[in-house]
Design an enzyme around this catalytic site. Structure first.
Site, PDB file in Angstrom:
ATOM      1  N   THR A  46      12.103   7.526  -0.009  1.00 32.88           N
ATOM      2  CA  THR A  46      13.218   7.693   0.925  1.00 32.88           C
ATOM      3  C   THR A  46      14.431   8.291   0.230  1.00 32.88           C
ATOM      4  OG1 THR A  46      12.410   5.800   2.183  1.00 32.88           O
ATOM      5  CG2 THR A  46      14.668   6.483   2.611  1.00 32.88           C
ATOM      6  N   TYR A 133       2.187   2.115  -6.930  1.00 32.58           N
ATOM      7  CA  TYR A 133       2.190   2.576  -5.538  1.00 32.58           C
ATOM      8  C   TYR A 133       0.879   3.289  -5.236  1.00 32.58           C
ATOM      9  CZ  TYR A 133       4.393   4.555  -1.276  1.00 32.58           C
ATOM     10  OH  TYR A 133       4.721   4.898   0.019  1.00 32.58           O
ATOM     11  N   LYS A 159       2.065  -1.789  -4.329  1.00 36.46           N
ATOM     12  CA  LYS A 159       2.574  -1.346  -3.031  1.00 36.46           C
ATOM     13  C   LYS A 159       1.509  -0.475  -2.364  1.00 36.46           C
ATOM     14  CE  LYS A 159       6.301   1.393  -0.903  1.00 36.46           C
ATOM     15  NZ  LYS A 159       7.466   2.271  -1.153  1.00 36.46           N
TER      16      LYS A 159
END
Length: 302
Positions: A46, A133, A159
């Site tokens: 983000t 991730y 994640k």
């Protein structure tokens, strides 16, 4: 390091000339932390990690650490080519970050042994608590995650950005069988709230919230509802806000980031636009987003 609550992924503001806007970032992070997240994840997806050079990345992490002022942990994204990922990991540690999120090495398809080696080397460079991730080309086997969890002391979490529940359940069970050390799993899909009821079904209660960056009131209302068993509120927020937000997000590649930035601007903080190859949402879509925020706030306040 135990993570809990809503995980805040701030955007990276740019000024009208396209340069990093540190004062705006400091305000954005400070306002977000005041709303009560469980952690700050700076310079991640983000935050347009892919669009920052080393000097900008260092300033983003430093600004986030300073603005957070120790109130919650600050994790920094790292990834890309292995030498770059190691350099960024060291820079994050030097700037006072509390942990790392290892982003996928996009567009590189190697065997699982190579992916494990990549994560090992990045974790060793930063010497910080590290979350792996899983997304895109970074698809792990249960055995690979269990090996990393058991053999690398500072790898503390995973994640998931795939949404493959069969694979994730096997990863969780294999890790729990292999090591007794604290190890955190969380939902990292874009607009993660939409899939949280499913993730909670396999025992994954933690998630990242892009919505927190522009509407913490909605994000926190959902978190309270989903953790407190208020199925009515969960359903109203999913139906009235999150589902149409995902439908809007899916109209254009990259909207998972640029809509968040537009949302922050709509809430009164000019964080500028996104950098190429992302594009800013067209005016029609911004108006739709504005209406969705109004609906979401109305539902959250009922």
């Amino acid at each position: 390091m135990r993570l809990d609550g809503v995980l805040f992924f701030p955007v990276t503001p740019f000024d009208p000339d396209g340069a990093l806007a540190e004062p705006t970032l400091a305000r954005h992070v400070s306002q977000g932390v005041a709303a009560g997240p469980g952690a700050v994840f700076a310079a991640c997806g983000t935050g347009e990690f892919n669009a920052l050079d080393l000097e900008e990345y260092t300033r983003v992490v430093s600004t986030a650490v300073t603005a957070t002022a120790g109130r919650v942990p600050v994790f920094a994204g790292t990834g890309g080519p292995l030498p770059t990922a190691r350099t960024l990991a060291r820079a994050a540690a030097a700037e006072g970050a509390d942990g790392l999120l290892v982003m996928p090495p996009y567009l590189v398809n190697g065997p699982i042994s190579g992916l494990v080696r990549y994560v090992r080397e990045v974790a060793a460079a930063g010497e910080l608590p590290t979350v792996v991730y899983q997304r895109g080309t970074a698809r792990f086997t249960p055995e690979a995650v269990a090996t990393l969890a058991a053999e690398v002391p500072n790898i503390v979490g995973f994640k998931d950005g795939l949404g493959d529940f069969d694979l994730l359940q096997r990863i969780i069970l294999t890790v729990r069988r292999t090591t007794t050390k604290p190890f955190t799993f969380f939902n990292g899909l874009p607009t993660a709230e939409l899939t949280m009821p499913a993730y909670r079904g396999i025992g994954v209660n933690l998630y990242s919230s892009a919505v927190f960056a522009f509407a913490p009131e909605i994000s926190l209302a959902f978190h309270k509802a989903v953790t407190g068993g208020d199925e009515g509120m969960v359903r109203r927020l999913l139906t009235g806000f999150y589902l149409p937000l995902v439908e809007l997000r899916d109209l254009v590649p990259g909207y998972a980031v640029s809509l968040v930035k537009a949302g922050v601007r709509l809430r009164g903080l000019d964080v500028g636009g996104v950098r190429a190859p992302l594009v800013d949402p067209i005016e029609e879509h911004v108006r739709v987003l504005e209406g969705l925020i109004e609906v979401g706030l109305e539902i959250a306040n009922t």
